[in-house]
Design a protein around this motif. Structure first.
Motif, short mmCIF file in Angstrom:
data_model
loop_
_atom_site.label_atom_id
_atom_site.label_comp_id
_atom_site.label_asym_id
_atom_site.label_seq_id
_atom_site.Cartn_x
_atom_site.Cartn_y
_atom_site.Cartn_z
N UNK A 56 -15.47 0.63 4.35
CA UNK A 56 -16.28 -0.46 4.92
C UNK A 56 -15.52 -1.27 5.96
N UNK A 57 -14.20 -1.12 6.01
CA UNK A 57 -13.38 -1.85 6.96
C UNK A 57 -13.51 -1.19 8.33
N UNK A 58 -13.93 -1.95 9.35
CA UNK A 58 -14.05 -1.38 10.69
C UNK A 58 -12.70 -0.83 11.18
N UNK A 59 -12.74 0.28 11.89
CA UNK A 59 -11.52 0.90 12.41
C UNK A 59 -10.76 -0.02 13.34
N UNK A 60 -11.46 -0.92 14.00
CA UNK A 60 -10.83 -1.77 15.00
C UNK A 60 -10.17 -3.02 14.39
N UNK A 61 -10.04 -3.11 13.10
CA UNK A 61 -9.46 -4.30 12.46
C UNK A 61 -7.96 -4.40 12.75
N UNK A 62 -7.54 -5.59 13.19
CA UNK A 62 -6.12 -5.86 13.37
C UNK A 62 -5.51 -6.47 12.12
N UNK A 63 -6.30 -7.33 11.45
CA UNK A 63 -5.84 -8.02 10.25
C UNK A 63 -7.00 -8.14 9.26
N UNK A 64 -6.67 -8.18 7.98
CA UNK A 64 -7.64 -8.42 6.91
C UNK A 64 -7.38 -9.82 6.37
N UNK A 65 -8.40 -10.68 6.39
CA UNK A 65 -8.22 -12.07 5.96
C UNK A 65 -8.88 -12.33 4.63
N UNK A 66 -8.10 -12.42 3.58
CA UNK A 66 -8.61 -12.70 2.24
C UNK A 66 -8.83 -14.18 2.05
N UNK A 67 -10.04 -14.57 1.65
CA UNK A 67 -10.37 -15.97 1.46
C UNK A 67 -9.87 -16.48 0.12
N UNK A 68 -9.32 -17.69 0.13
CA UNK A 68 -8.85 -18.37 -1.07
C UNK A 68 -10.03 -18.58 -2.00
N UNK A 69 -9.95 -18.33 -3.18
CA UNK A 69 -8.92 -17.75 -4.01
C UNK A 69 -9.27 -16.29 -4.32
N UNK A 70 -10.54 -16.00 -4.47
CA UNK A 70 -10.95 -14.68 -4.91
C UNK A 70 -10.66 -13.55 -3.96
N UNK A 71 -10.62 -13.81 -2.66
CA UNK A 71 -10.36 -12.74 -1.70
C UNK A 71 -8.90 -12.35 -1.61
N UNK A 72 -7.99 -13.19 -2.12
CA UNK A 72 -6.55 -12.92 -1.99
C UNK A 72 -6.11 -11.70 -2.80
N UNK A 73 -6.47 -11.56 -4.08
CA UNK A 73 -6.03 -10.35 -4.77
C UNK A 73 -6.65 -9.07 -4.17
N UNK A 74 -7.89 -9.18 -3.73
CA UNK A 74 -8.54 -8.01 -3.15
C UNK A 74 -7.87 -7.61 -1.84
N UNK A 75 -7.61 -8.59 -0.96
CA UNK A 75 -7.01 -8.26 0.33
C UNK A 75 -5.60 -7.71 0.15
N UNK A 76 -4.90 -8.15 -0.87
CA UNK A 76 -3.55 -7.64 -1.11
C UNK A 76 -3.59 -6.15 -1.43
N UNK A 77 -4.50 -5.75 -2.30
CA UNK A 77 -4.63 -4.33 -2.65
C UNK A 77 -5.17 -3.55 -1.46
N UNK A 78 -6.20 -4.07 -0.80
CA UNK A 78 -6.84 -3.39 0.33
C UNK A 78 -5.87 -3.21 1.50
N UNK A 79 -5.05 -4.19 1.77
CA UNK A 79 -4.05 -4.08 2.82
C UNK A 79 -3.09 -2.93 2.54
N UNK A 80 -2.69 -2.80 1.28
CA UNK A 80 -1.81 -1.70 0.90
C UNK A 80 -2.48 -0.34 1.05
N UNK A 81 -3.76 -0.27 0.75
CA UNK A 81 -4.49 1.00 0.87
C UNK A 81 -4.74 1.40 2.32
N UNK A 82 -4.97 0.43 3.19
CA UNK A 82 -5.33 0.72 4.58
C UNK A 82 -4.14 0.67 5.54
N UNK A 83 -3.07 -0.01 5.14
CA UNK A 83 -1.95 -0.21 6.05
C UNK A 83 -2.21 -1.28 7.10
N UNK A 84 -3.28 -2.05 6.92
CA UNK A 84 -3.63 -3.13 7.84
C UNK A 84 -3.04 -4.43 7.31
N UNK A 85 -2.44 -5.21 8.17
CA UNK A 85 -1.83 -6.47 7.76
C UNK A 85 -2.82 -7.43 7.12
#
Length: 178
Positions: A56-85
């Motif tokens: 679901x993450x667009x190919x053109x993404x430079x960064x993934x921004x996890x919203x406080x508080x619930x988006x932070x654990x998700x973005x941490x895992x997702x960043x690791x899976x995609x290699x996107x900061x």
């Protein structure tokens, strides 16, 4: 469901839907409550949700921004899976130290895809989008674990934000009736 994990809705619903007497953020009373932190604190469920977000993450993404508080654990895992900061986006800039709204690399001129756990009306996403755009970021997509907005509605269209969800309220409700 956009997911190839056909049991995810059932497992999320079973883990997170609580019954009892609850006061909602709006002040209304409810006999059901969806505790999203119960999937976010379960490593297996969190990993399954994040894996379903990857396409679901667009190919053109430079960064993934996890919203406080619930988006932070998700973005941490997702960043690791995609290699996107990743960025950790606060509800408001801290009043000390660096006084940053978004912790992580600079956002100016970069395409930031917001990551949220649950969207109902989109208030927190709307606020974060406006603040990041004011800081020079390009924000046009939010990827969420669950879109609980009314079927057929587009709660963030007014600010030009596309919502991409792993699961919807309709899919979760179908687990209760199915």
């Amino acid at each position: 469901m956009t997911s190839s994990d056909r049991t995810l809705a059932r497992d999320i619903d079973a883990a997170c839907r609580l019954t009892g007497t609850f006061t909602l953020r709006s002040g209304q009373a409810a006999s059901e409550y969806f505790d999203k932190y119960l999937f976010e604190t379960d490593p297996a469920l969190l990993a399954r949700v994040a894996r379903q977000m990857v396409p679901l993450v667009p190919e053109r993404a430079d960064l993934l921004g996890g919203l406080e508080l619930g988006g932070v654990p998700i973005v941490t895992v997702l960043s690791g899976l995609t290699g996107t900061g990743a960025l950790f986006v606060r509800k408001q800039a801290k009043a000390y130290g660096t006084s940053k709204l978004a912790e992580g690399p600079p956002v100016e001129g970069r395409r930031v895809v917001l990551i949220e756990d649950v969207i109902t009306t989109g208030g927190a996403v709307r606020d974060a989008t406006r603040a990041l755009r004011a800081a020079g970021a390009v924000v046009d997509t939010v990827v969420c674990a669950i879109d609980r907005s009314a079927a057929g509605s587009t709660p963030l269209a007014d600010i030009g934000l596309e919502v991409r969800a792993v699961l919807t309220k309709t899919e979760l409700d179908a687990e209760r009736t199915g």
